[in-house]
Design a protein around this motif. Structure first.
Motif, PDB file in Angstrom:
ATOM      1  N   LEU A  50      -2.339  -0.346  20.450  1.00 29.80           N
ATOM      2  CA  LEU A  50      -1.652  -0.864  19.265  1.00 29.80           C
ATOM      3  C   LEU A  50      -2.392  -0.477  17.994  1.00 29.80           C
ATOM      4  O   LEU A  50      -1.758  -0.156  16.973  1.00 29.80           O
ATOM      5  CB  LEU A  50      -1.496  -2.384  19.360  1.00 29.80           C
ATOM      6  CG  LEU A  50      -0.637  -2.900  20.518  1.00 29.80           C
ATOM      7  CD1 LEU A  50      -0.604  -4.424  20.517  1.00 29.80           C
ATOM      8  CD2 LEU A  50       0.767  -2.327  20.476  1.00 29.80           C
ATOM      9  N   ASP A  51      -3.723  -0.493  18.037  1.00 23.81           N
ATOM     10  CA  ASP A  51      -4.505  -0.100  16.869  1.00 23.81           C
ATOM     11  C   ASP A  51      -4.352   1.391  16.568  1.00 23.81           C
ATOM     12  O   ASP A  51      -4.191   1.775  15.413  1.00 23.81           O
ATOM     13  CB  ASP A  51      -5.989  -0.444  17.060  1.00 23.81           C
ATOM     14  CG  ASP A  51      -6.266  -1.931  16.919  1.00 23.81           C
ATOM     15  OD1 ASP A  51      -5.402  -2.672  16.397  1.00 23.81           O
ATOM     16  OD2 ASP A  51      -7.364  -2.357  17.341  1.00 23.81           O
ATOM     17  N   VAL A  52      -4.394   2.230  17.603  1.00 27.04           N
ATOM     18  CA  VAL A  52      -4.227   3.672  17.405  1.00 27.04           C
ATOM     19  C   VAL A  52      -2.852   3.968  16.803  1.00 27.04           C
ATOM     20  O   VAL A  52      -2.710   4.840  15.942  1.00 27.04           O
ATOM     21  CB  VAL A  52      -4.432   4.439  18.738  1.00 27.04           C
ATOM     22  CG1 VAL A  52      -3.945   5.879  18.641  1.00 27.04           C
ATOM     23  CG2 VAL A  52      -5.903   4.398  19.133  1.00 27.04           C
ATOM     24  N   ALA A  53      -1.834   3.213  17.226  1.00 29.36           N
ATOM     25  CA  ALA A  53      -0.484   3.385  16.687  1.00 29.36           C
ATOM     26  C   ALA A  53      -0.344   2.760  15.292  1.00 29.36           C
ATOM     27  O   ALA A  53       0.716   2.840  14.681  1.00 29.36           O
ATOM     28  CB  ALA A  53       0.545   2.779  17.639  1.00 29.36           C
ATOM     29  N   GLU A  54      -1.429   2.128  14.808  1.00 28.92           N
ATOM     30  CA  GLU A  54      -1.466   1.480  13.498  1.00 28.92           C
ATOM     31  C   GLU A  54      -0.396   0.397  13.357  1.00 28.92           C
ATOM     32  O   GLU A  54       0.221   0.233  12.304  1.00 28.92           O
ATOM     33  CB  GLU A  54      -1.369   2.508  12.369  1.00 28.92           C
ATOM     34  CG  GLU A  54      -2.533   3.469  12.367  1.00 28.92           C
ATOM     35  CD  GLU A  54      -2.493   4.485  11.244  1.00 28.92           C
ATOM     36  OE1 GLU A  54      -1.551   4.473  10.426  1.00 28.92           O
ATOM     37  OE2 GLU A  54      -3.435   5.296  11.188  1.00 28.92           O
ATOM     38  N   LEU A  55      -0.190  -0.352  14.445  1.00 23.28           N
ATOM     39  CA  LEU A  55       0.761  -1.461  14.425  1.00 23.28           C
ATOM     40  C   LEU A  55       0.070  -2.735  13.967  1.00 23.28           C
ATOM     41  O   LEU A  55      -1.137  -2.911  14.150  1.00 23.28           O
ATOM     42  CB  LEU A  55       1.362  -1.653  15.821  1.00 23.28           C
ATOM     43  CG  LEU A  55       2.220  -0.480  16.290  1.00 23.28           C
ATOM     44  CD1 LEU A  55       2.578  -0.630  17.756  1.00 23.28           C
ATOM     45  CD2 LEU A  55       3.463  -0.369  15.443  1.00 23.28           C
ATOM     46  N   GLU A  81       7.745   2.281  17.324  1.00 25.04           N
ATOM     47  CA  GLU A  81       6.389   2.691  17.702  1.00 25.04           C
ATOM     48  C   GLU A  81       5.816   1.752  18.756  1.00 25.04           C
ATOM     49  O   GLU A  81       5.100   2.185  19.661  1.00 25.04           O
ATOM     50  CB  GLU A  81       5.497   2.750  16.469  1.00 25.04           C
ATOM     51  CG  GLU A  81       5.896   3.863  15.512  1.00 25.04           C
ATOM     52  CD  GLU A  81       5.156   3.807  14.186  1.00 25.04           C
ATOM     53  OE1 GLU A  81       4.094   3.146  14.108  1.00 25.04           O
ATOM     54  OE2 GLU A  81       5.646   4.415  13.233  1.00 25.04           O
ATOM     55  N   LEU A  82       6.145   0.456  18.654  1.00 27.74           N
ATOM     56  CA  LEU A  82       5.704  -0.513  19.657  1.00 27.74           C
ATOM     57  C   LEU A  82       6.294  -0.173  21.023  1.00 27.74           C
ATOM     58  O   LEU A  82       5.587  -0.163  22.028  1.00 27.74           O
ATOM     59  CB  LEU A  82       6.093  -1.936  19.258  1.00 27.74           C
ATOM     60  CG  LEU A  82       5.802  -2.994  20.323  1.00 27.74           C
ATOM     61  CD1 LEU A  82       4.303  -3.232  20.453  1.00 27.74           C
ATOM     62  CD2 LEU A  82       6.534  -4.279  20.022  1.00 27.74           C
ATOM     63  N   LEU A  83       7.595   0.102  21.058  1.00 29.28           N
ATOM     64  CA  LEU A  83       8.239   0.448  22.338  1.00 29.28           C
ATOM     65  C   LEU A  83       7.594   1.689  22.944  1.00 29.28           C
ATOM     66  O   LEU A  83       7.369   1.746  24.167  1.00 29.28           O
ATOM     67  CB  LEU A  83       9.734   0.661  22.147  1.00 29.28           C
ATOM     68  CG  LEU A  83      10.554  -0.550  21.708  1.00 29.28           C
ATOM     69  CD1 LEU A  83      12.038  -0.185  21.643  1.00 29.28           C
ATOM     70  CD2 LEU A  83      10.335  -1.744  22.619  1.00 29.28           C
ATOM     71  N   GLU A  84       7.276   2.663  22.127  1.00 26.32           N
ATOM     72  CA  GLU A  84       6.628   3.876  22.621  1.00 26.32           C
ATOM     73  C   GLU A  84       5.223   3.558  23.135  1.00 26.32           C
ATOM     74  O   GLU A  84       4.809   4.060  24.185  1.00 26.32           O
ATOM     75  CB  GLU A  84       6.578   4.940  21.519  1.00 26.32           C
ATOM     76  CG  GLU A  84       5.893   6.217  21.917  1.00 26.32           C
ATOM     77  CD  GLU A  84       6.508   6.910  23.129  1.00 26.32           C
ATOM     78  OE1 GLU A  84       5.757   7.617  23.842  1.00 26.32           O
ATOM     79  OE2 GLU A  84       7.718   6.755  23.388  1.00 26.32           O
ATOM     80  N   ALA A  85       4.488   2.712  22.423  1.00 21.03           N
ATOM     81  CA  ALA A  85       3.143   2.321  22.872  1.00 21.03           C
ATOM     82  C   ALA A  85       3.216   1.598  24.217  1.00 21.03           C
ATOM     83  O   ALA A  85       2.422   1.867  25.121  1.00 21.03           O
ATOM     84  CB  ALA A  85       2.481   1.439  21.816  1.00 21.03           C
ATOM     85  N   PHE A  86       4.163   0.675  24.358  1.00 23.86           N
ATOM     86  CA  PHE A  86       4.316  -0.046  25.622  1.00 23.86           C
ATOM     87  C   PHE A  86       4.703   0.907  26.753  1.00 23.86           C
ATOM     88  O   PHE A  86       4.242   0.761  27.877  1.00 23.86           O
ATOM     89  CB  PHE A  86       5.342  -1.171  25.476  1.00 23.86           C
ATOM     90  CG  PHE A  86       4.768  -2.453  24.914  1.00 23.86           C
ATOM     91  CD1 PHE A  86       3.535  -2.502  24.295  1.00 23.86           C
ATOM     92  CD2 PHE A  86       5.483  -3.633  25.013  1.00 23.86           C
ATOM     93  CE1 PHE A  86       3.009  -3.679  23.786  1.00 23.86           C
ATOM     94  CE2 PHE A  86       4.970  -4.825  24.517  1.00 23.86           C
ATOM     95  CZ  PHE A  86       3.732  -4.845  23.895  1.00 23.86           C
TER      96      PHE A  86
END
Length: 169
Positions: free
Chosen positions: A11-16, A51-56
């Motif tokens: 989540l941090d890498v995705a800057e969420l 971006e969250l869905l992609e991270a998950f």
């Protein structure tokens, strides 16, 4: 908490923008308790939601409900789920590790932006972790009012944060 570190890192890498809630937040705010799942409050507004869905997806997390993950991004549908079905969180699990369960909290006591502005920061094993503020956590627990939430409230009221802003190392 070790099992959830890859989630925090992703989540941090995705800057969420994300905050710990639920039992983990209760523990961070000074009233330790056992919990298996991780409750998160996450910014779901575009483009963060996608971006969250992609991270998950990268983490191998899949929804427990038999609905397309994309449905989570529809604010009116989320409201309907809460109003008509009493859905307070949208659960995800890791098929490769069934003990890794993430609940995205839908029932918020205030708009995400307000919660984000009031968040508390903690350091756990050298990692900075944002959590909902103590005030917002209390509001969430009062709103849910399940027996375990009422017990969390009692324990939170007995504990105290000695450092300003709930910050703890």
């Amino acid at each position: 908490m070790q099992i959830y570190l890859p989630i925090f890192e992703t989540l941090d890498v995705a800057e969420l923008r994300w905050m710990v809630a639920g039992g983990w937040a209760v523990s961070l705010h000074g009233a330790p308790r056992m919990t298996v799942d991780l409750d998160l409050v996450v910014d779901l507004e575009p483009p963060a939601g996608q971006e969250l869905l992609e991270a998950f997806r990268r983490l191998g997390l899949v929804p427990q409900l038999p609905v397309p993950p994309q449905n989570l991004l529809d604010a009116s549908l989320r409201r309907r789920w809460q109003e008509e079905r009493g859905l307070r969180a949208f659960s995800w699990y890791d098929a490769a590790n069934p003990l890794r369960i993430v609940d995205l909290v839908l029932a918020l006591p205030a708009p995400f932006e307000d919660l984000w502005q009031r968040r508390a920061m903690f350091s756990v094993r050298g990692r900075r972790i944002a959590a909902v503020s103590r005030k917002d956590l209390v509001a969430m627990k009062e709103q849910a009012s399940r027996p375990r939430d009422l017990e969390d409230l009692r324990r939170l009221m007995q504990s105290r944060d000695d450092e300003p802003g709930g910050q703890r190392s």
